[in-house]
Scaffold this motif. Sequence first.
Motif, PDB file in Angstrom:
ATOM      1  N   LEU A 236      38.164  43.564  35.703  1.00  0.00           N
ATOM      2  CA  LEU A 236      39.439  42.862  36.207  1.00  0.00           C
ATOM      3  C   LEU A 236      39.390  43.565  37.565  1.00  0.00           C
ATOM      4  O   LEU A 236      39.853  42.572  38.564  1.00  0.00           O
ATOM      5  N   GLY A 237      39.310  44.624  37.782  1.00  0.00           N
ATOM      6  CA  GLY A 237      39.352  45.172  39.140  1.00  0.00           C
ATOM      7  C   GLY A 237      38.459  44.587  40.226  1.00  0.00           C
ATOM      8  O   GLY A 237      38.797  44.478  41.180  1.00  0.00           O
ATOM      9  N   VAL A 238      37.333  44.788  39.637  1.00  0.00           N
ATOM     10  CA  VAL A 238      36.098  43.980  40.397  1.00  0.00           C
ATOM     11  C   VAL A 238      36.384  42.511  40.819  1.00  0.00           C
ATOM     12  O   VAL A 238      36.176  42.258  41.974  1.00  0.00           O
ATOM     13  N   LEU A 239      36.790  42.074  40.155  1.00  0.00           N
ATOM     14  CA  LEU A 239      37.298  40.311  40.138  1.00  0.00           C
ATOM     15  C   LEU A 239      38.463  40.405  41.250  1.00  0.00           C
ATOM     16  O   LEU A 239      38.149  39.592  42.122  1.00  0.00           O
ATOM     17  N   ARG A 240      39.243  41.058  40.990  1.00  0.00           N
ATOM     18  CA  ARG A 240      40.257  41.141  42.045  1.00  0.00           C
ATOM     19  C   ARG A 240      39.739  41.688  43.562  1.00  0.00           C
ATOM     20  O   ARG A 240      40.048  40.827  44.599  1.00  0.00           O
ATOM     21  N   ALA A 241      38.923  42.460  43.621  1.00  0.00           N
ATOM     22  CA  ALA A 241      38.353  43.078  44.897  1.00  0.00           C
ATOM     23  C   ALA A 241      37.340  41.965  45.534  1.00  0.00           C
ATOM     24  O   ALA A 241      37.479  41.687  46.738  1.00  0.00           O
ATOM     25  N   LEU A 242      36.784  41.210  44.686  1.00  0.00           N
ATOM     26  CA  LEU A 242      35.854  40.171  45.187  1.00  0.00           C
ATOM     27  C   LEU A 242      36.767  39.218  45.738  1.00  0.00           C
ATOM     28  O   LEU A 242      36.278  38.460  46.685  1.00  0.00           O
ATOM     29  N   ALA A 243      37.748  38.722  45.063  1.00  0.00           N
ATOM     30  CA  ALA A 243      38.364  37.669  45.677  1.00  0.00           C
ATOM     31  C   ALA A 243      39.347  37.979  47.033  1.00  0.00           C
ATOM     32  O   ALA A 243      39.415  37.290  47.674  1.00  0.00           O
ATOM     33  N   ASP A 244      39.557  39.360  46.992  1.00  0.00           N
ATOM     34  CA  ASP A 244      40.358  39.628  48.257  1.00  0.00           C
ATOM     35  C   ASP A 244      39.386  39.703  49.298  1.00  0.00           C
ATOM     36  O   ASP A 244      39.740  39.337  50.671  1.00  0.00           O
ATOM     37  N   SER A 245      38.211  39.730  48.981  1.00  0.00           N
ATOM     38  CA  SER A 245      36.918  39.704  50.259  1.00  0.00           C
ATOM     39  C   SER A 245      36.423  38.286  50.386  1.00  0.00           C
ATOM     40  O   SER A 245      35.643  38.303  51.293  1.00  0.00           O
ATOM     41  N   GLY A 246      37.090  37.482  49.452  1.00  0.00           N
ATOM     42  CA  GLY A 246      36.537  35.871  49.924  1.00  0.00           C
ATOM     43  C   GLY A 246      35.381  35.478  49.101  1.00  0.00           C
ATOM     44  O   GLY A 246      34.895  34.489  49.454  1.00  0.00           O
ATOM     45  N   ARG A 247      34.688  36.662  48.272  1.00  0.00           N
ATOM     46  CA  ARG A 247      33.616  36.254  47.318  1.00  0.00           C
ATOM     47  C   ARG A 247      34.111  35.506  46.235  1.00  0.00           C
ATOM     48  O   ARG A 247      34.812  35.957  45.473  1.00  0.00           O
ATOM     49  N   ARG A 248      33.341  34.384  45.983  1.00  0.00           N
ATOM     50  CA  ARG A 248      33.343  33.603  44.757  1.00  0.00           C
ATOM     51  C   ARG A 248      32.861  34.219  43.436  1.00  0.00           C
ATOM     52  O   ARG A 248      31.689  34.469  43.586  1.00  0.00           O
ATOM     53  N   VAL A 249      33.410  34.255  42.298  1.00  0.00           N
ATOM     54  CA  VAL A 249      32.654  34.385  40.926  1.00  0.00           C
ATOM     55  C   VAL A 249      32.752  32.953  40.033  1.00  0.00           C
ATOM     56  O   VAL A 249      33.989  32.561  39.908  1.00  0.00           O
ATOM     57  N   PRO A 250      31.418  32.506  39.814  1.00  0.00           N
ATOM     58  CA  PRO A 250      30.485  33.302  39.804  1.00  0.00           C
ATOM     59  C   PRO A 250      29.517  32.850  40.981  1.00  0.00           C
ATOM     60  O   PRO A 250      28.027  33.157  40.895  1.00  0.00           O
ATOM     61  N   GLU A 251      29.848  31.823  41.787  1.00  0.00           N
ATOM     62  CA  GLU A 251      29.040  31.062  42.926  1.00  0.00           C
ATOM     63  C   GLU A 251      28.318  32.493  43.823  1.00  0.00           C
ATOM     64  O   GLU A 251      27.160  32.165  43.828  1.00  0.00           O
ATOM     65  N   ASP A 252      29.048  33.410  43.984  1.00  0.00           N
ATOM     66  CA  ASP A 252      28.562  34.316  44.943  1.00  0.00           C
ATOM     67  C   ASP A 252      28.194  35.612  44.326  1.00  0.00           C
ATOM     68  O   ASP A 252      27.034  36.237  44.585  1.00  0.00           O
ATOM     69  N   VAL A 253      28.754  35.926  43.302  1.00  0.00           N
ATOM     70  CA  VAL A 253      28.751  37.244  42.599  1.00  0.00           C
ATOM     71  C   VAL A 253      29.001  37.076  40.917  1.00  0.00           C
ATOM     72  O   VAL A 253      30.011  36.417  40.827  1.00  0.00           O
ATOM     73  N   ALA A 254      28.063  37.429  40.117  1.00  0.00           N
ATOM     74  CA  ALA A 254      28.125  37.330  38.671  1.00  0.00           C
ATOM     75  C   ALA A 254      28.798  38.460  37.932  1.00  0.00           C
ATOM     76  O   ALA A 254      28.293  39.552  38.611  1.00  0.00           O
ATOM     77  N   VAL A 255      29.343  38.489  37.164  1.00  0.00           N
ATOM     78  CA  VAL A 255      30.344  39.826  36.547  1.00  0.00           C
ATOM     79  C   VAL A 255      30.453  39.758  35.151  1.00  0.00           C
ATOM     80  O   VAL A 255      30.821  38.669  34.545  1.00  0.00           O
ATOM     81  N   ILE A 256      29.930  40.611  34.499  1.00  0.00           N
ATOM     82  CA  ILE A 256      30.016  40.950  32.974  1.00  0.00           C
ATOM     83  C   ILE A 256      30.537  42.106  32.574  1.00  0.00           C
ATOM     84  O   ILE A 256      30.489  43.158  33.448  1.00  0.00           O
ATOM     85  N   GLY A 257      31.596  42.242  31.789  1.00  0.00           N
ATOM     86  CA  GLY A 257      32.024  43.266  31.484  1.00  0.00           C
ATOM     87  C   GLY A 257      31.700  43.883  30.015  1.00  0.00           C
ATOM     88  O   GLY A 257      30.473  43.514  29.221  1.00  0.00           O
ATOM     89  N   PHE A 258      32.710  44.414  29.428  1.00  0.00           N
ATOM     90  CA  PHE A 258      32.233  44.876  28.034  1.00  0.00           C
ATOM     91  C   PHE A 258      33.630  45.600  27.170  1.00  0.00           C
ATOM     92  O   PHE A 258      34.593  45.910  27.787  1.00  0.00           O
ATOM     93  N   ASP A 259      33.744  44.948  25.951  1.00  0.00           N
ATOM     94  CA  ASP A 259      34.790  45.232  25.271  1.00  0.00           C
ATOM     95  C   ASP A 259      35.308  43.922  24.372  1.00  0.00           C
ATOM     96  O   ASP A 259      35.515  43.861  23.344  1.00  0.00           O
ATOM     97  N   ASP A 260      35.323  42.918  25.380  1.00  0.00           N
ATOM     98  CA  ASP A 260      35.931  41.663  24.899  1.00  0.00           C
ATOM     99  C   ASP A 260      37.308  41.982  24.492  1.00  0.00           C
ATOM    100  O   ASP A 260      37.837  41.535  23.445  1.00  0.00           O
ATOM    101  N   VAL A 261      38.162  42.275  25.660  1.00  0.00           N
ATOM    102  CA  VAL A 261      39.632  42.666  25.298  1.00  0.00           C
ATOM    103  C   VAL A 261      40.016  41.149  25.111  1.00  0.00           C
ATOM    104  O   VAL A 261      39.687  40.076  25.678  1.00  0.00           O
ATOM    105  N   PRO A 262      41.258  41.056  24.329  1.00  0.00           N
ATOM    106  CA  PRO A 262      42.055  39.796  24.227  1.00  0.00           C
ATOM    107  C   PRO A 262      42.268  38.783  25.530  1.00  0.00           C
ATOM    108  O   PRO A 262      42.295  37.740  25.382  1.00  0.00           O
ATOM    109  N   ASP A 263      42.504  39.621  26.651  1.00  0.00           N
ATOM    110  CA  ASP A 263      42.975  38.892  27.692  1.00  0.00           C
ATOM    111  C   ASP A 263      41.563  38.504  28.545  1.00  0.00           C
ATOM    112  O   ASP A 263      41.803  37.727  29.435  1.00  0.00           O
ATOM    113  N   ALA A 264      40.463  38.917  28.050  1.00  0.00           N
ATOM    114  CA  ALA A 264      39.424  38.662  28.969  1.00  0.00           C
ATOM    115  C   ALA A 264      39.088  36.998  29.095  1.00  0.00           C
ATOM    116  O   ALA A 264      38.577  36.547  30.175  1.00  0.00           O
ATOM    117  N   ALA A 265      39.537  36.239  27.877  1.00  0.00           N
ATOM    118  CA  ALA A 265      39.256  34.942  28.212  1.00  0.00           C
ATOM    119  C   ALA A 265      40.114  34.309  29.082  1.00  0.00           C
ATOM    120  O   ALA A 265      39.983  33.104  29.628  1.00  0.00           O
TER     121      ALA A 265
END
Length: 316
Positions: A236-265
């Motif tokens: 989640l923190g990585v996604l925010r940092a990428l958004a703040d820098s103007g980099r798009r997910v997944p177009e510019d950067v692909a991101v995968i997490g671990f756990d599948d918390v209820p909010d991940a979707a």
Amino acid sequence: MAMVAARAGVSGQTVSRVVNDSPRVDPETRARVETAMAELDYRPHRAARALRTGRSQTIGLVVTTLATVGNSRMLQATAEAAAERGYALTLVTASNGVAAAFESLAEQEVDGAIVLNEASAQVATVERPRGLRLVVVDAAVDAGFVSVHSDHAGGAAAATAHLLAQGHVAVHHVAGPADSFAAAERERGWRETLVAAGADAPAPVRGDWSAESGYAAGVALDAASAVFCANDQMALGVLRALADSGRRVPEDVAVIGFDDVPDAANYRPPLTTIRQDFAALAHRAVEALVAEIEGGSVAAGPVIVPTSLIERASVR
């Protein structure tokens, strides 16, 4: 119990068998006894049962913190799994160390204990009270207790392989704390998969499981095209940092997490992640502990619970 027996027209021994869920009672008689118990508002006396059986029907749960998603979900799942087997649950925090937590549980005469995650690293270094049966979640195998854990390495390998299959030459890793068994296993699965594929393993950026540390890692990974995070909160923190820098997910950067918390979707974008089955993990831990308590078959090696890749929009 005598009043229940009289109301149901059975012996006291039959009532005892129903209370203790013995299979040696036919369904019709069991139903009659249970009806009498309900009509008389009968409840088994836990202290009396403990004197008779030598067991308190209570297990302990040792944690260092409930602030992490994994620990809080494991608490709920373990309480439910214990209740299904007729056991109460006593929670003890290891704020003063695992040894003090064990002493507290021994004073409460629990039948055994489950140690979670961060607290697990301390188990091998302390002496536990004589007779305290133990199951440890997320720990290296030890002859003194049963180890239960998710397939952290396998899940990390699946995440890394999925990113490589999308054509990414390098997969960066936001790792968990250095003293965490789960973090080390996830890092191992990531690294071994890269090596097997002939790809370089960039130096991991280490976080502390929090979204804040994930944000700092995301800022540091300004040239990455693919990032595997050791948990969803750091993702989640990585996604925010990428958004703040103007980099798009997944177009510019692909991101995968671990756990599948209820909010991940509901992350933006919805997060591709590795699902831990916390309910299954808790059930296997309780199952292993109850087997030790009641003299059943005990696992000879670690009990490993499978993980699964959940594909969402953070990877093309």
